[in-house]
Scaffold this motif. Structure first.
Motif, short mmCIF file in Angstrom:
data_model
loop_
_atom_site.label_atom_id
_atom_site.label_comp_id
_atom_site.label_asym_id
_atom_site.label_seq_id
_atom_site.Cartn_x
_atom_site.Cartn_y
_atom_site.Cartn_z
N ARG A 20 0.83 -1.21 0.00
CA ARG A 20 0.00 0.00 0.00
C ARG A 20 0.86 1.25 0.00
O ARG A 20 0.56 2.23 -0.69
CB ARG A 20 -0.91 0.00 1.23
CG ARG A 20 -1.97 -1.08 1.23
CD ARG A 20 -2.96 -0.89 0.10
NE ARG A 20 -3.95 -1.96 0.09
CZ ARG A 20 -4.72 -2.24 -0.93
NH1 ARG A 20 -4.61 -1.56 -2.06
NH2 ARG A 20 -5.59 -3.23 -0.86
N GLN A 21 1.94 1.23 0.77
CA GLN A 21 2.84 2.38 0.77
C GLN A 21 3.52 2.55 -0.58
O GLN A 21 3.72 3.68 -1.05
CB GLN A 21 3.89 2.22 1.88
CG GLN A 21 3.34 2.35 3.30
CD GLN A 21 2.77 1.04 3.83
OE1 GLN A 21 2.42 0.14 3.07
NE2 GLN A 21 2.68 0.93 5.15
N ALA A 22 3.86 1.42 -1.23
CA ALA A 22 4.45 1.50 -2.57
C ALA A 22 3.46 2.09 -3.56
O ALA A 22 3.83 2.93 -4.40
CB ALA A 22 4.90 0.11 -3.01
N ALA A 50 -2.11 -6.81 -8.45
CA ALA A 50 -2.34 -8.24 -8.66
C ALA A 50 -1.92 -9.04 -7.44
O ALA A 50 -2.59 -10.00 -7.05
CB ALA A 50 -1.58 -8.71 -9.90
N GLY A 51 -0.80 -8.64 -6.83
CA GLY A 51 -0.35 -9.32 -5.63
C GLY A 51 -1.32 -9.20 -4.47
O GLY A 51 -1.38 -10.08 -3.60
N LEU A 52 -2.09 -8.12 -4.47
CA LEU A 52 -3.11 -7.91 -3.44
C LEU A 52 -4.45 -8.55 -3.81
O LEU A 52 -5.43 -8.42 -3.07
CB LEU A 52 -3.30 -6.41 -3.21
CG LEU A 52 -2.12 -5.68 -2.55
CD1 LEU A 52 -2.29 -4.17 -2.68
CD2 LEU A 52 -2.02 -6.07 -1.07
N GLY A 53 -4.50 -9.21 -4.96
CA GLY A 53 -5.74 -9.82 -5.42
C GLY A 53 -6.69 -8.83 -6.06
O GLY A 53 -7.87 -9.16 -6.29
N GLU A 54 -6.21 -7.63 -6.38
CA GLU A 54 -7.06 -6.57 -6.96
C GLU A 54 -6.94 -6.63 -8.49
O GLU A 54 -6.26 -5.82 -9.12
CB GLU A 54 -6.64 -5.22 -6.40
CG GLU A 54 -6.83 -5.16 -4.88
CD GLU A 54 -6.19 -3.94 -4.24
OE1 GLU A 54 -6.42 -3.72 -3.04
OE2 GLU A 54 -5.46 -3.20 -4.92
N LEU A 83 2.15 -11.20 -11.79
CA LEU A 83 0.91 -11.03 -12.56
C LEU A 83 0.13 -12.34 -12.72
O LEU A 83 -0.78 -12.42 -13.53
CB LEU A 83 1.23 -10.45 -13.94
CG LEU A 83 1.84 -9.05 -13.95
CD1 LEU A 83 2.14 -8.62 -15.39
CD2 LEU A 83 0.94 -8.04 -13.27
N ASP A 84 0.47 -13.34 -11.94
CA ASP A 84 -0.19 -14.64 -12.08
C ASP A 84 -1.70 -14.56 -11.90
O ASP A 84 -2.45 -15.34 -12.52
CB ASP A 84 0.39 -15.65 -11.09
CG ASP A 84 1.75 -16.18 -11.55
OD1 ASP A 84 2.14 -15.90 -12.69
OD2 ASP A 84 2.42 -16.85 -10.74
N ALA A 85 -2.16 -13.62 -11.09
CA ALA A 85 -3.60 -13.51 -10.85
C ALA A 85 -4.36 -13.08 -12.11
O ALA A 85 -5.59 -13.21 -12.17
CB ALA A 85 -3.86 -12.50 -9.73
#
Length: 298
Positions: A20-22, A50-54, A83-85
């Motif tokens: 989130r800070q990034a 993508a890493g956050l599932g968003e 980017l796997d999600a």
């Protein structure tokens, strides 16, 4: 704030487990970003979301690149695990297909480049960028040498990866380009390269395709037993700069050991970090250069 300082802050937050800070840093870019830099920032945003599932936010970040008339390297999107999600998202698949078509179209207009700076009488350093990079990025890394008037040649592959980014994937083409650059530059330059560029420099120098006075290999992408290994090696000094946490470090150390066994003068510098520009890069580069040049003079 410069682009590189901004990028470093973003990466520090991401590596510290603070996505989130990034993302907050990404929302406040420095002014005057180039299209390539804007594209990189959108790619980082997509990876973080993508890493956050968003998934929706990640897709919007990538589609925003296209909305600006720009594009990214399809290979980077295909192979980055962040980017796997998105892999099964139809919008992502279509975007990749459009960008691959654009890469193929623009490849036909892409040519290798060699930018040469400094007085011809000086010994030259020829620098080869890493994969999905460019001569512009290499110029930034060696800007202090250029300011001092040193003889520096910045090579850029003729193989297009994405907007403003180039690769060395076709070894035969890379070797042809290196031989042409050597003929244009003349003399016996010091060959330097990052990652895949270091692999190209190593191959063309150790197989005797180009004249050289040494090799400076930074986070090199090397196999301990490459298929091109020659029956005899030139007695040229080789310096390797390796990150402690670089996943390619072990293979590079094995390669260095094999060079030593063959009687090639070889020295390894290890720095904190991974597969990235070393901290304190100019001083580390210059220390390795002094060793290389001192060996030749000795």
């Amino acid at each position: 704030m410069t682009f590189s300082a901004w990028r470093d802050q973003i990466f520090q937050r991401a590596e510290a487990g603070e996505p989130r800070q990034a993302l907050a840093l990404l929302a406040s870019p420095p002014p005057g970003l180039s299209p390539v830099q804007r594209g990189a920032a959108s790619f980082w945003a997509a990876c973080l979301h993508a890493g956050l599932g968003e998934v929706e936010e990640a897709l919007r970040a990538l589609e925003g690149v296209e909305a600006r008339g720009d594009w990214l390297a399809p290979a980077r999107l295909r192979h980055d695990a962040d980017l796997d999600a998105l892999r099964n998202e139809e919008r992502f698949v279509r975007l990749l297909a459009r960008w691959e078509a654009r890469r193929v179209e623009e490849q036909a207009r892409t040519r290798p480049q060699l930018r040469v700076f400094g007085a011809p009488a000086r010994p030259a350093l020829i620098a080869l960028h890493e994969n999905l990079s460019s001569a512009d990025a290499t110029q930034t890394l060696h800007s202090d040498l250029l300011a001092q008037g040193e003889r520096v040649a910045l090579a850029q592959s003729g193989q297009l990866g994405g907007l403003g980014s180039y690769v060395w994937n076709d070894a035969a083409q890379a070797d042809r380009e290196a031989r042409a650059w050597a003929a244009e530059l003349g003399g016996r330059p010091l060959w330097a390269g990052f990652s895949a560029g270091a692999q190209v420099a190593t191959r063309v120098v150790l197989t005797g395709q180009v004249p050289a006075r040494g090799l400076l290999l930074v986070i090199p992408s090397l196999s301990a037993e490459p298929g091109w290994w020659p029956p005899a090696l030139p007695a040229l000094p080789v310096a390797l700069l390796l990150g402690e946490h670089d996943p390619l470090r072990s293979a590079a150390l094995d390669f260095a050991a094999r060079l030593r066994e063959a009687g090639v003068p070889t020295r390894v510098w290890t720095f904190p970090g991974g597969h990235a520009v070393p901290p304190g890069w100019p001083s580390l580069r210059d220390e390795a250069r002094r060793w290389l040049e001192g060996y030749e003079q000795g």
